[in-house]
Design a protein around this motif. Structure first.
Motif, short mmCIF file in Angstrom:
data_model
loop_
_atom_site.label_atom_id
_atom_site.label_comp_id
_atom_site.label_asym_id
_atom_site.label_seq_id
_atom_site.Cartn_x
_atom_site.Cartn_y
_atom_site.Cartn_z
N ARG A 68 -17.84 19.14 5.13
CA ARG A 68 -17.27 18.91 3.80
C ARG A 68 -15.88 18.29 3.89
N LEU A 69 -15.13 18.71 4.91
CA LEU A 69 -13.80 18.12 5.11
C LEU A 69 -13.92 16.64 5.45
N VAL A 70 -14.87 16.30 6.32
CA VAL A 70 -15.11 14.89 6.66
C VAL A 70 -15.37 14.09 5.38
N HIS A 71 -16.18 14.65 4.51
CA HIS A 71 -16.53 13.98 3.25
C HIS A 71 -15.30 13.83 2.35
N LEU A 72 -14.59 14.91 2.12
CA LEU A 72 -13.46 14.89 1.18
C LEU A 72 -12.31 14.02 1.66
N ALA A 73 -12.09 14.02 2.97
CA ALA A 73 -10.93 13.31 3.53
C ALA A 73 -11.13 11.80 3.60
N THR A 74 -12.37 11.34 3.42
CA THR A 74 -12.65 9.91 3.50
C THR A 74 -12.54 9.30 2.10
N PRO A 75 -11.52 8.46 1.85
CA PRO A 75 -11.28 7.93 0.50
C PRO A 75 -12.49 7.27 -0.14
N THR A 76 -13.26 6.48 0.66
CA THR A 76 -14.39 5.76 0.08
C THR A 76 -15.63 6.63 -0.10
N ARG A 77 -15.59 7.87 0.41
CA ARG A 77 -16.75 8.77 0.32
C ARG A 77 -16.46 9.99 -0.57
N GLY A 78 -15.21 10.44 -0.56
CA GLY A 78 -14.85 11.68 -1.25
C GLY A 78 -15.09 11.66 -2.74
N ARG A 81 -20.91 12.00 -4.00
CA ARG A 81 -21.46 13.36 -3.89
C ARG A 81 -21.72 13.74 -2.44
N PHE A 82 -21.53 15.01 -2.14
CA PHE A 82 -21.87 15.57 -0.83
C PHE A 82 -23.22 16.27 -0.97
N VAL A 83 -24.23 15.76 -0.27
CA VAL A 83 -25.59 16.30 -0.38
C VAL A 83 -25.95 17.04 0.91
N GLY A 126 -21.48 8.58 -1.38
CA GLY A 126 -20.90 9.79 -0.80
C GLY A 126 -21.37 10.06 0.62
N SER A 127 -21.71 11.32 0.90
CA SER A 127 -22.10 11.74 2.25
C SER A 127 -23.36 12.58 2.19
N ILE A 128 -24.20 12.42 3.22
CA ILE A 128 -25.41 13.24 3.36
C ILE A 128 -25.27 14.08 4.61
N PHE A 129 -25.54 15.37 4.47
CA PHE A 129 -25.38 16.32 5.57
C PHE A 129 -26.74 16.87 5.97
N PHE A 130 -27.13 16.60 7.22
CA PHE A 130 -28.36 17.14 7.78
C PHE A 130 -27.99 18.26 8.76
N ASP A 131 -28.01 19.49 8.27
CA ASP A 131 -27.67 20.64 9.11
C ASP A 131 -28.90 21.09 9.90
N ASN A 132 -28.64 21.85 10.97
CA ASN A 132 -29.73 22.43 11.78
C ASN A 132 -30.73 21.38 12.25
N LEU A 133 -30.24 20.39 12.97
CA LEU A 133 -31.11 19.35 13.50
C LEU A 133 -32.26 19.92 14.33
N HIS A 134 -31.98 21.04 15.01
CA HIS A 134 -33.00 21.64 15.87
C HIS A 134 -34.20 22.16 15.08
#
Length: 365
Positions: A68-78, A81-83, A126-134
């Motif tokens: 979430r920090l990566v998403h918020l701190a990036t001006p063009t992404r923040g 939406r963070f999905v 925005g940003s897409i987050f794929f958690d738990n790749l395993h």
């Protein structure tokens, strides 16, 4: 151009201020390795916003927070939406072709319209987050790779090619290189996701953050529940010595359980595990408190005398007895035996002994 540049400068300043406020509200990073992580993220935010981020670390170290920090701190992404795909899918990645298509690209509606957008359409810029790749099935990985490789997907309603403009962030608590070797992770997808790698340290390697984290959680619960509980020095010592096998998430859960089960008239958080001779009962090792019958006679004597002295200091008798798993009858019986051996009667074992003292406050350790 000058006006636009000024507007951009103002916007960047606002985003930076919001990011700093979010960091101070949500993150504790006294540890040098965590400070480096935060610094790397902030530097990264000023670079190419298309670079994919792979976050690794044990369960509960805070991978979602950093994403979430990566998403918020990036001006063009923040501003987009963070999905969190895995969370929105109730922590289950689909393995069926149609369901995968629905998650990634959307679902076709009536009249050639897409009535249920996929995650790429939801995120927009925005940003897409794929958690738990395993936990991601190989067939899901293959579909995801097809989209990331060409930077576009086919809209299921209009069949148009839609260019994607998102930052892809992924995370796992396993070694991704080993996952590629064992066939759990598509090697080409791994390279696609590993634009920049962030590794988070376990809590046992950042012990200086344990108490600040605990106090941070208590402070948050104080605001939520309208209380003013604190953590005693003896309990801080106990918390620092516990193993925290599931890291920050386990610490937070333990603080929450202890906080919400602390009596309304207490001034300090009442923790479940007793401190015997300065050593905590470690839940990861024993799972429960030591039973009274497990103590040696010498230990029992020390505990009875300690309870007696703590009662004189104003600590409630029932709280102390609960901490050691003692009944009033057992306590009074042991106390009388000790008094008989000493040849004197203790004044605190009369009828007043069986009532909580008038002063509710507990002293600090």
């Amino acid at each position: 151009m000058e006006v636009t540049d000024k507007k951009t400068e103002v916007l960047l300043g606002q985003i930076y201020d919001m990011t700093m406020q979010w960091i101070h509200r949500n993150l504790i990073f006294g540890n040098s390795r965590m400070r480096k992580v935060i610094g790397d993220v902030l530097k990264l935010s000023g670079g190419d916003s298309n670079v994919s981020i792979l976050i690794t670390g044990e369960k509960g170290v805070g991978k979602t927070l950093i994403s979430r920090l990566v998403h918020l701190a990036t001006p063009t992404r923040g501003t987009g939406r963070f999905v969190d795909v895995h969370q929105e899918r109730r922590f289950v990645y689909p393995s069926g072709e149609k369901e995968i298509e629905r998650v990634l690209c959307g679902k076709e509606g009536i009249g050639g319209l897409t009535n249920e957008p996929g995650v790429f359409a939801q995120a927009k810029v925005g940003s897409i987050f794929f958690d738990n790749l395993h936990l991601m099935p190989m067939v899901f990985q293959e579909h995801l790779l097809q989209i990331l490789a060409v930077k576009e997907y086919t809209d299921p309603g209009s069949f148009e090619k839609i260019r994607i403009d998102v930052r892809v962030i992924s995370a796992t608590n396993q070694d991704p290189r080993q996952m590629t070797q064992t066939g759990k992770l598509n090697e080409v997808l791994y390279k696609e996701l590993n634009g920049f790698h962030i590794t988070l340290p376990p809590l046992r390697e950042r012990t200086e953050d344990i108490i600040p984290l605990a106090e941070h959680f208590v402070s948050g619960y104080n605001r939520e529940y309208g209380r003013d509980l604190q953590i005693q020095a003896a309990d801080k010592n106990c918390l620092e010595k516990m193993p925290w096998g599931e890291n920050v998430s386990q610490l937070q859960h333990y603080i929450y359980q202890s906080y919400t089960t602390t009596s309304p008239n207490e001034s300090f958080v009442r923790f479940e595990y007793a401190v015997i001779s300065g050593q905590p009962e470690k839940p990861a090792e024993k799972g429960q408190k030591k039973k009274w019958t497990d103590f040696t006679e010498e230990e029992k004597k020390g505990i009875i005398l300690k309870i007696k002295e703590d009662i004189k200091k104003g600590i409630k008798q029932y709280v102390l007895l609960k901490e050691y798993g003692l009944s009033k009858t057992t306590y009074n019986s042991h106390l009388k035996q000790l008094e008989a051996k000493d040849g004197k009667k203790d004044q605190s074992s009369d009828s007043g002994q069986n009532r909580p003292p008038a002063e509710p406050n507990r002293p600090t350790a």
